[in-house]
Design a protein around this motif. Sequence first.
Motif, PDB file in Angstrom:
ATOM      1  N   GLN A 151       0.813  -1.211   0.000  1.00 12.12           N
ATOM      2  CA  GLN A 151       0.000   0.000   0.000  1.00 12.12           C
ATOM      3  C   GLN A 151       0.852   1.269   0.000  1.00 12.12           C
ATOM      4  O   GLN A 151       0.364   2.356   0.319  1.00 12.12           O
ATOM      5  CB  GLN A 151      -0.916  -0.007   1.235  1.00 12.12           C
ATOM      6  N   ASP A 152       2.119   1.126  -0.374  1.00 19.66           N
ATOM      7  CA  ASP A 152       3.014   2.279  -0.403  1.00 19.66           C
ATOM      8  C   ASP A 152       2.550   3.302  -1.434  1.00 19.66           C
ATOM      9  O   ASP A 152       2.298   2.964  -2.602  1.00 19.66           O
ATOM     10  CB  ASP A 152       4.437   1.817  -0.745  1.00 19.66           C
ATOM     11  N   ARG A 153       2.472   4.555  -1.007  1.00 22.12           N
ATOM     12  CA  ARG A 153       1.938   5.596  -1.885  1.00 22.12           C
ATOM     13  C   ARG A 153       2.827   5.851  -3.096  1.00 22.12           C
ATOM     14  O   ARG A 153       2.361   6.303  -4.138  1.00 22.12           O
ATOM     15  CB  ARG A 153       1.754   6.894  -1.087  1.00 22.12           C
ATOM     16  N   GLY A 154       4.125   5.555  -2.967  1.00 24.49           N
ATOM     17  CA  GLY A 154       5.044   5.817  -4.065  1.00 24.49           C
ATOM     18  C   GLY A 154       4.738   5.016  -5.307  1.00 24.49           C
ATOM     19  O   GLY A 154       4.421   5.572  -6.376  1.00 24.49           O
ATOM     20  N   TRP A 155       4.782   3.680  -5.198  1.00 25.51           N
ATOM     21  CA  TRP A 155       4.556   2.866  -6.390  1.00 25.51           C
ATOM     22  C   TRP A 155       3.087   2.867  -6.795  1.00 25.51           C
ATOM     23  O   TRP A 155       2.772   2.812  -7.996  1.00 25.51           O
ATOM     24  CB  TRP A 155       5.105   1.449  -6.199  1.00 25.51           C
ATOM     25  N   LEU A 156       2.179   2.967  -5.812  1.00 26.88           N
ATOM     26  CA  LEU A 156       0.752   3.041  -6.157  1.00 26.88           C
ATOM     27  C   LEU A 156       0.477   4.300  -6.986  1.00 26.88           C
ATOM     28  O   LEU A 156      -0.245   4.253  -7.995  1.00 26.88           O
ATOM     29  CB  LEU A 156      -0.100   3.063  -4.883  1.00 26.88           C
ATOM     30  N   GLY A 157       1.061   5.410  -6.558  1.00 26.73           N
ATOM     31  CA  GLY A 157       0.862   6.664  -7.294  1.00 26.73           C
ATOM     32  C   GLY A 157       1.453   6.607  -8.686  1.00 26.73           C
ATOM     33  O   GLY A 157       0.869   7.126  -9.650  1.00 26.73           O
ATOM     34  N   ALA A 158       2.635   5.945  -8.812  1.00 33.02           N
ATOM     35  CA  ALA A 158       3.260   5.826 -10.132  1.00 33.02           C
ATOM     36  C   ALA A 158       2.403   4.994 -11.077  1.00 33.02           C
ATOM     37  O   ALA A 158       2.242   5.324 -12.262  1.00 33.02           O
ATOM     38  CB  ALA A 158       4.645   5.199  -9.986  1.00 33.02           C
ATOM     39  N   ALA A 159       1.810   3.912 -10.562  1.00 33.70           N
ATOM     40  CA  ALA A 159       0.942   3.078 -11.392  1.00 33.70           C
ATOM     41  C   ALA A 159      -0.339   3.815 -11.764  1.00 33.70           C
ATOM     42  O   ALA A 159      -0.804   3.776 -12.914  1.00 33.70           O
ATOM     43  CB  ALA A 159       0.617   1.780 -10.657  1.00 33.70           C
ATOM     44  N   GLU A 160      -0.916   4.495 -10.778  1.00 35.59           N
ATOM     45  CA  GLU A 160      -2.165   5.228 -11.029  1.00 35.59           C
ATOM     46  C   GLU A 160      -1.965   6.312 -12.094  1.00 35.59           C
ATOM     47  O   GLU A 160      -2.815   6.505 -12.962  1.00 35.59           O
ATOM     48  CB  GLU A 160      -2.663   5.848  -9.728  1.00 35.59           C
TER      49      GLU A 160
END
Length: 565
Positions: A94-103
């Motif tokens: 649930q790390d915001r870093g990789w989730l944000g990059a994918a989103e």
Amino acid sequence: MTATSSPTSPTAAGTVLHGVPVVAGVQYAPVIRPGTPPDLSADTTAELAEGERADEVQRFTDAAATVAARLRERAGNASGAASEVLAATATLAQDRGWLGAAEKRIKDGAPAVGAVNAAIDQFVEMFTKMGGLMAERVTDLRDIRSRVVAQLKGLPEPGVPVPDEPSILCAEDLAPADTAGLDPTLVVALATTLGGPTSHTAIIARQLGIPCVVAVTGLDDVASGTMVMVDGTLGTVTVAPEEAAARDAVAAAERAAAEAANWSGPGATADGHAVAVLANVQDGAAARSARETPAEGVGLFRTELCFLNTDAEPTVDEQATIYAEVLEAFDGKKVVVRTLDAGSDKPLKFAGHPDEANPALGVRGIRIAENNPNLLAHQLDAIAEAAGRTGNQPWVMAPMIATADEAERFAAKCRERGLTPGVMIEVPAAALLAEKILEHVDFLSIGTNDLAQYTMAADRMSADLATLTDPWQPAVLALVAMTIRAGQAAGKPVGVCGEAAADPLLACVLTGMGVTSLSAAAAAVRGVGAKLAQVTLKQCSEAAAAVLATGSAAEARAAALAVLG
């Protein structure tokens, strides 16, 4: 049983493959390998229509949340090291870093599977360049990608197959979610191509009490179904050995294990020299489990678990309730609490961690308190509250201490609350300054995992460098001996709570150096205590002197074996 293998050529019968020994013991069984991960391929030429992108973002978000929830559920059902590493992996999912990059990629028109692949690749490259503890998370990131992609494609969750018979799990590397759920009656040994003696695989193998060898050269060429013998004492994997000889070796190891199982404590050499044998725990459940062993107390209570997977700092009362469970489990016994060792690969959502080029050398451990003084103050308040509730007065130690000034400030905060202060010796500077540090604290505890990594300037997850992070390295043991001598001169106890204390042979060497306590995973307690009971203090001292005169880890291990058997 479903298992896959990708070796291109068979390895000749009788071939002995060499790696780094992690957990002692011998097992002989067929090889199994993790199942084939989901197909990660995606149509990179496809572009989502503008009106489809919001739904695709939601589909991706739901898939990642489902994976994280499963990992958290497993963490809740596990205990000890398994619970901690699963919780950390759930946080990474649930790390915001990789989730944000994918989103962002999905919003730009990429389908979810392709966006996940690209985002994880980006962070794998970033973590690899950072090295140290961050590089350890690469395996976890790839595991999360496989699980999220499987969820997106409607495929079964990837992982280790459940064998039909006792088997030896061989793999390039194993993610926490794979190793944490293993049944030690069916997976009787582990061997990996990658990893080091302090990797997640190694730590959980110790908790399970099954033989383990890591950084094994040539292991990838051993096919599923091949009979192999894993010797976790010598650090070898023998391919298709002569069956009778293999079974004799297993029987001998089982006899030694049976002797260990009968050991009931307390810790002492054969001639009566006392050395407390303690347990490492992470929570109340692990402490209660450890209480079923002859462990005389807790030498390392890792407190990170209650801080992970939460957006806000737990209250003093919430923390005190968690700490009290451990103190109650060992009522009237020694309990050493380590304050929060977060940062690096265990970032806290509420601590405002900066982006760092090399987090392993950055703001972690006690250093977090510099910008978050209330975090440490609240934790010490909670420990004091738990002590008041239970009537059990714990010792408290700080991680990643590097200077005498840091030790002095920490000790003052502990004494203000009636707590007994100590520090971890994990940084070479602290070992070199142990005499000065002991002017301010009442005890030292040597964390050999990080001490080895920092002393040898070697990423403890690098298979290429695994021999450097071996706790038998003479340079590491020289710093350990220096620290112990400082404790003896000050008349203050010095324990070892790193994974080195779980190695029965090395535990005897440490006893010969003068260590006052050894703290290991609960599964290792009996083995360590039983080995100590078979040797005299004179033998331990002779072994320590022999080891300190060597020039390599292999020579050190051989020197100890020559004296101690």
